[in-house]
Design a protein around this motif. Structure first.
Motif, PDB file in Angstrom:
ATOM      1  N   GLN A 237      22.645  -0.220  12.492  1.00 55.34           N
ATOM      2  CA  GLN A 237      22.465  -0.727  11.293  1.00 55.34           C
ATOM      3  C   GLN A 237      21.200  -0.174  10.600  1.00 55.34           C
ATOM      4  OE1 GLN A 237      21.513  -4.987  11.775  1.00 55.34           O
ATOM      5  NE2 GLN A 237      22.524  -5.524   9.932  1.00 55.34           N
ATOM      6  N   ARG A 238      21.140  -0.123   9.382  1.00 56.39           N
ATOM      7  CA  ARG A 238      20.154   0.576   8.707  1.00 56.39           C
ATOM      8  C   ARG A 238      19.509  -0.163   7.254  1.00 56.39           C
ATOM      9  NH1 ARG A 238      21.964   4.852   5.120  1.00 56.39           N
ATOM     10  NH2 ARG A 238      20.297   6.032   5.428  1.00 56.39           N
ATOM     11  N   GLN A 239      18.229  -0.195   7.169  1.00 56.91           N
ATOM     12  CA  GLN A 239      17.794  -0.860   5.924  1.00 56.91           C
ATOM     13  C   GLN A 239      16.787   0.052   5.085  1.00 56.91           C
ATOM     14  OE1 GLN A 239      15.354  -4.377   6.545  1.00 56.91           O
ATOM     15  NE2 GLN A 239      15.739  -4.204   8.689  1.00 56.91           N
ATOM     16  N   ARG A 240      16.915   0.234   3.871  1.00 57.09           N
ATOM     17  CA  ARG A 240      15.995   1.065   3.095  1.00 57.09           C
ATOM     18  C   ARG A 240      14.597  -0.066   2.909  1.00 57.09           C
ATOM     19  NH1 ARG A 240      17.311   3.394  -2.704  1.00 57.09           N
ATOM     20  NH2 ARG A 240      16.810   1.577  -3.638  1.00 57.09           N
ATOM     21  N   ILE A 241      13.427   0.626   3.379  1.00 50.23           N
ATOM     22  CA  ILE A 241      12.323  -0.222   3.377  1.00 50.23           C
ATOM     23  C   ILE A 241      11.367   0.148   2.054  1.00 50.23           C
ATOM     24  CG2 ILE A 241      10.120  -0.371   4.508  1.00 50.23           C
ATOM     25  CD1 ILE A 241      12.454  -1.427   6.026  1.00 50.23           C
ATOM     26  N   GLY A 268      -0.763   6.857  -8.023  1.00 51.96           N
ATOM     27  CA  GLY A 268      -1.265   8.159  -8.446  1.00 51.96           C
ATOM     28  C   GLY A 268      -1.453   9.264  -7.392  1.00 51.96           C
ATOM     29  N   ASN A 269      -1.982   9.016  -6.299  1.00 49.58           N
ATOM     30  CA  ASN A 269      -2.081   9.934  -5.507  1.00 49.58           C
ATOM     31  C   ASN A 269      -1.652   9.606  -4.152  1.00 49.58           C
ATOM     32  OD1 ASN A 269      -3.985  11.924  -6.632  1.00 49.58           O
ATOM     33  ND2 ASN A 269      -5.398  10.268  -6.749  1.00 49.58           N
ATOM     34  N   PRO A 270      -1.379  10.736  -3.140  1.00 53.63           N
ATOM     35  CA  PRO A 270      -0.835  10.124  -1.952  1.00 53.63           C
ATOM     36  C   PRO A 270      -1.931   9.486  -1.265  1.00 53.63           C
ATOM     37  CG  PRO A 270      -0.487  12.597  -2.358  1.00 53.63           C
ATOM     38  CD  PRO A 270      -1.302  11.930  -3.339  1.00 53.63           C
ATOM     39  N   GLU A 271      -1.486   8.328  -0.863  1.00 47.82           N
ATOM     40  CA  GLU A 271      -2.162   7.434  -0.002  1.00 47.82           C
ATOM     41  C   GLU A 271      -1.552   6.793   0.986  1.00 47.82           C
ATOM     42  OE1 GLU A 271      -5.479   7.442  -1.042  1.00 47.82           O
ATOM     43  OE2 GLU A 271      -5.460   7.549  -3.231  1.00 47.82           O
ATOM     44  N   ILE A 272      -2.605   6.354   2.105  1.00 50.31           N
ATOM     45  CA  ILE A 272      -1.683   5.825   3.213  1.00 50.31           C
ATOM     46  C   ILE A 272      -1.795   4.110   3.040  1.00 50.31           C
ATOM     47  CG2 ILE A 272      -1.809   5.491   5.861  1.00 50.31           C
ATOM     48  CD1 ILE A 272      -1.894   8.110   4.941  1.00 50.31           C
ATOM     49  N   TYR A 273      -0.770   3.690   3.418  1.00 53.90           N
ATOM     50  CA  TYR A 273      -0.512   2.149   3.359  1.00 53.90           C
ATOM     51  C   TYR A 273       0.231   1.584   4.625  1.00 53.90           C
ATOM     52  CZ  TYR A 273      -0.644   2.633  -1.779  1.00 53.90           C
ATOM     53  OH  TYR A 273      -0.847   3.122  -3.100  1.00 53.90           O
ATOM     54  N   ILE A 274       0.052   0.227   4.659  1.00 52.70           N
ATOM     55  CA  ILE A 274       0.771  -0.147   5.728  1.00 52.70           C
ATOM     56  C   ILE A 274       1.744  -1.198   5.096  1.00 52.70           C
ATOM     57  CG2 ILE A 274       0.408  -1.852   7.827  1.00 52.70           C
ATOM     58  CD1 ILE A 274      -2.357  -0.712   8.274  1.00 52.70           C
ATOM     59  N   ILE A 275       2.920  -1.269   5.568  1.00 54.86           N
ATOM     60  CA  ILE A 275       3.966  -2.151   5.142  1.00 54.86           C
ATOM     61  C   ILE A 275       4.325  -3.237   6.032  1.00 54.86           C
ATOM     62  CG2 ILE A 275       5.908  -0.588   5.203  1.00 54.86           C
ATOM     63  CD1 ILE A 275       6.911  -1.876   2.590  1.00 54.86           C
ATOM     64  N   ASP A 276       4.555  -4.308   5.926  1.00 55.05           N
ATOM     65  CA  ASP A 276       4.895  -5.232   7.036  1.00 55.05           C
ATOM     66  C   ASP A 276       6.528  -5.420   6.842  1.00 55.05           C
ATOM     67  OD1 ASP A 276       4.041  -8.438   8.317  1.00 55.05           O
ATOM     68  OD2 ASP A 276       6.146  -8.019   7.745  1.00 55.05           O
ATOM     69  N   ILE A 277       7.015  -5.111   7.578  1.00 55.56           N
ATOM     70  CA  ILE A 277       8.511  -4.931   7.600  1.00 55.56           C
ATOM     71  C   ILE A 277       9.581  -6.163   7.329  1.00 55.56           C
ATOM     72  CG2 ILE A 277      10.955  -4.355   8.932  1.00 55.56           C
ATOM     73  CD1 ILE A 277       9.171  -2.350  10.638  1.00 55.56           C
ATOM     74  N   ALA A 278       8.767  -7.126   7.725  1.00 54.92           N
ATOM     75  CA  ALA A 278       9.656  -8.658   7.638  1.00 54.92           C
ATOM     76  C   ALA A 278       9.294  -8.785   6.042  1.00 54.92           C
ATOM     77  CB  ALA A 278       9.030  -9.406   8.516  1.00 54.92           C
ATOM     78  N   ARG A 280       7.413  -7.095   3.551  1.00 56.80           N
ATOM     79  CA  ARG A 280       7.457  -6.049   2.583  1.00 56.80           C
ATOM     80  C   ARG A 280       6.100  -6.025   1.871  1.00 56.80           C
ATOM     81  NH1 ARG A 280      12.911  -3.947   2.258  1.00 56.80           N
ATOM     82  NH2 ARG A 280      13.508  -4.399   4.445  1.00 56.80           N
ATOM     83  N   ASN A 281       5.047  -6.817   2.433  1.00 56.77           N
ATOM     84  CA  ASN A 281       3.810  -6.673   1.799  1.00 56.77           C
ATOM     85  C   ASN A 281       3.263  -5.408   2.276  1.00 56.77           C
ATOM     86  OD1 ASN A 281       3.834  -9.567   0.812  1.00 56.77           O
ATOM     87  ND2 ASN A 281       3.025 -10.366   2.487  1.00 56.77           N
ATOM     88  N   LEU A 282       2.474  -5.089   1.222  1.00 52.68           N
ATOM     89  CA  LEU A 282       1.628  -3.576   1.301  1.00 52.68           C
ATOM     90  C   LEU A 282       0.044  -3.726   1.751  1.00 52.68           C
ATOM     91  CD1 LEU A 282       3.415  -1.186  -1.466  1.00 52.68           C
ATOM     92  CD2 LEU A 282       3.514  -1.019   1.003  1.00 52.68           C
ATOM     93  N   ARG A 283      -0.399  -3.199   2.260  1.00 55.02           N
ATOM     94  CA  ARG A 283      -1.718  -3.016   2.377  1.00 55.02           C
ATOM     95  C   ARG A 283      -2.163  -1.359   2.191  1.00 55.02           C
ATOM     96  NH1 ARG A 283      -5.358  -3.659   7.957  1.00 55.02           N
ATOM     97  NH2 ARG A 283      -7.407  -2.999   7.213  1.00 55.02           N
TER      98      ARG A 283
END
Lengths: 433, 181
Positions: A237-241, A268-278, A280-283
């Protein structure tokens, strides 16, 4: 006619056995200086039909591949004991043997599977130093054999074995002038049991295991644009995040399995983010006009290392997640990228360029010492075994991508020549239940 | 004629902008002095050739009432880059300006810029580098009046090489941006 049939049967059996050697086979290119001599006696089995796999051969291959052991040839064995009482130590001391593994396979009526019993002896001291059994379904017999290898390895080296683990990797083959076929594949750590997890005409890259070994994250261009997916290994089973405008890349699981560190260029530029899987909040973690990518977590989840060219050339940096403090980790060479930390946090494994050549290197974070581990060509995508003993990586053989492995001290090397296509981006699983 | 002048100024401006951009990215990308020298040479030739190309394009625009799709298809649509660089080379200016003119004249025409890298270096870093290259081409087009909404950027990094091989020549052909109508 019967003769012809026999020849044909023999040939086809041979063919089957070649095919079942799977897509990846190993070849040790450099072993340790003084390998420990061990004998693995063919395991006993009293069933009417033969066993689907040779347990002793799997264990022998595992131990041999670690580079730390030399294995006695079967034709040199004077007897094939399968239980302790049948062992005559004098026979085994010949030729300087130090350790002896014996065992047998029994049908396990309860599970309709197999039970693998083993005993390990110190031949010099004439002592049994380990013994036990593993049981499981018929299809898992190879896995049971790898578990025996894990016990032997741990008993003899003091380091937990990582043979009963898996790898995922990507293969690419050119179908026609402008058409490729990409596959995300999973295999046992010895290359056996290769299975296709995902097949696409568009690129697949950056597979990453969750720390519990249950899920994968990867990048797929199947829609024509990059998206990050997660997929359950058992159910498929897969999900697109994510499917933001621009880059969606380099997913890395947090140790708690709830978040992914990723690269996005939507702002704009390639940056590092953290995404909460449940949720989908981005930091967002980085803010720089340079390239920031290839995040990887520390074992405690408190920091993330990443590649950035903010200092001019790609180098590896670390960001503390409690205060967003960024520190540069690498200073040697003009290209250090795709860093990963060993589970104990002591070593940083990376792609390192020196004199224009790309190799896998390891840096001791306490002393700062950097050692180049590989001597092959265009080495990339290092992934560390869960016990920290070996690093698997992608390299080139002619115009084909193949996988190689090297011990963290650089003393043991082996390669996994691929039978088909171009193999890249190996990712070693954590310990599996 | 007045329009022609304006366009000439726009093109000249975009050349300066491209050169300006290249300075920025060179400052960030170059760590050693060897690279620097080479980039300065590149830049020098960029400016002089840029002037040439703008006058040439200027001439074309004076006589020409509009480009057909066939004209655009005959232009160069693949533009090459140096290792670990995302600077548009001077040799690209003339054809890029013609692409820009066609897109400005045909505002409903969409274009995809596909960025690529050679096989050296890590895959995700190369993915970012491919995007940088496509963005450099995009900036060249938008400065000449092409709308951002006409342009889509997708980077394939090193995943889709034009040429298979480990030679300087193969690498050179793989570090590219392809304009796809």
């Amino acid at each position: 006619m019967i003769r012809l049939l026999q020849t044909w049967l023999f040939c086809s059996l041979l063919l089957v056995s070649i095919l079942t050697r799977a897509e990846l086979t190993f070849e040790v290119t450099q072993g340790a200086d003084n390998p420990v001599p061990v004998a693995v006696v063919p395991f006993g089995w009293e069933g009417i039909q033969g066993l689907p796999v040779d347990v002793a051969e799997i264990v022998s291959d595992d131990l041999y591949r670690s580079g730390l052991f030399s294995l006695m040839e079967r034709e040199n064995m004077l007897s094939f004991p399968s239980q302790g009482g049948d062992v005559y130590f004098r026979d085994w001391r010949l030729g300087g043997l130090e350790y002896l593994l014996i065992g047998k396979v029994l049908p396990d009526p309860a599970s309709n599977g197999y039970r693998v019993e083993y005993e390990l002896f110190n031949v010099i001291e004439e002592q049994r130093i380990a013994g036990g059994f593993f049981g499981g379904a018929k299809k898992d017999l190879r896995r049971l054999a790898h578990r025996v290898s894990d016990v032997v390895y741990e008993k003899l080296t003091g380091i937990k074995g990582a043979f009963a683990t898996e790898i995922v990797y990507v293969t690419a083959s050119k179908v026609s002038k402008d058409r490729y076929n990409y596959r995300l594949q999973k295999a046992d750590a010895d290359g056996a049991n290769a299975q296709t997890i995902l097949e696409s005409r568009e690129p697949i890259l950056s597979p990453s295991w969750s720390r519990d070994g249950k899920n994968l994250a990867y990048v797929s261009f199947e829609t024509g644009r990059p998206s990050i997916f997660i997929q359950n290994v058992a159910t498929g089973q897969r999900q697109r995040i994510t499917a933001f405008r621009g880059l969606n890349g380099a997913p890395a699981w947090s140790p708690d399995g709830k978040r992914l560190a990723i690269t996005l260029s939507k702002d704009g530029n390639p940056e590092i983010y953290i995404i909460d899987i449940a949720t989908r909040n981005l930091r967002r973690l980085t803010r720089h006009y340079g390239i920031d990518t290839e995040p990887s977590w520390s074992s405690d989840g408190g920091s993330i290392i990443f590649t950035s060219n903010r200092g001019g050339k790609p180098q590896i940096y670390s960001i503390d997640l409690s205060n967003n403090w960024i520190e540069r980790l690498t200073f040697e060479g003009d290209y250090n990228a795709r860093g990963g930390l060993t589970y104990d946090g002591r070593h940083l494994v990376m792609v390192h360029r020196s004199n224009g050549v790309f190799h896998i290197a390891v840096q001791d974070l306490k002393t700062g010492r950097l050692d180049v581990l590989t001597e092959t060509y265009l080495d990339e995508s290092p992934s560390i075994a869960p016990n920290g003993s070996m690093v698997i990586y992608a390299t080139q053989d002619g115009t084909r991508g193949v996988l190689g492995a090297v011990s963290i001290d650089g003393r043991v090397r082996f390669r996994l020549p691929a039978k088909f296509g171009d193999v890249r981006e190996p990712a070693w699983s954590p310990y599996l239940q | 004629m007045r329009l022609g002048n304006l366009k000439a100024i726009a093109i000249a401006a975009s050349v300066i902008w491209a050169a300006g951009c290249s300075t920025t990215s060179q400052d960030t990308d170059s760590g050693d002095s060897m690279d620097h020298t080479q980039q300065q040479t590149d830049e020098g030739s960029a400016t002089s050739q840029g002037t040439d190309s703008s006058s040439m394009t200027h001439g074309q625009m004076d006589t020409d009432t509009g480009m057909t799709k066939a004209d655009v298809m005959s232009l160069t649509s693949v533009f090459y880059f140096d290792f670990d660089q995302a600077v548009v080379r001077a040799e690209a200016f003339a054809d890029l300006s013609a692409h820009a003119k066609f897109l400005v004249d045909n505002p409903s025409q969409l274009v995809v810029l596909e960025g690529h890298a050679d096989e050296r270096g890590t895959r995700e870093y190369n993915m970012a580098l491919g995007e940088r290259r496509a963005k450099a081409i995009s900036r060249y087009l938008t400065v000449q009046g092409v709308s951002n909404s006409q342009i889509e950027i997708v980077s394939y990094g090193e995943e889709r090489p034009a040429v298979i091989g480990h030679s300087e020549d193969a690498w050179g052909q793989n570090r590219r941006v392809e304009i796809k109508y």
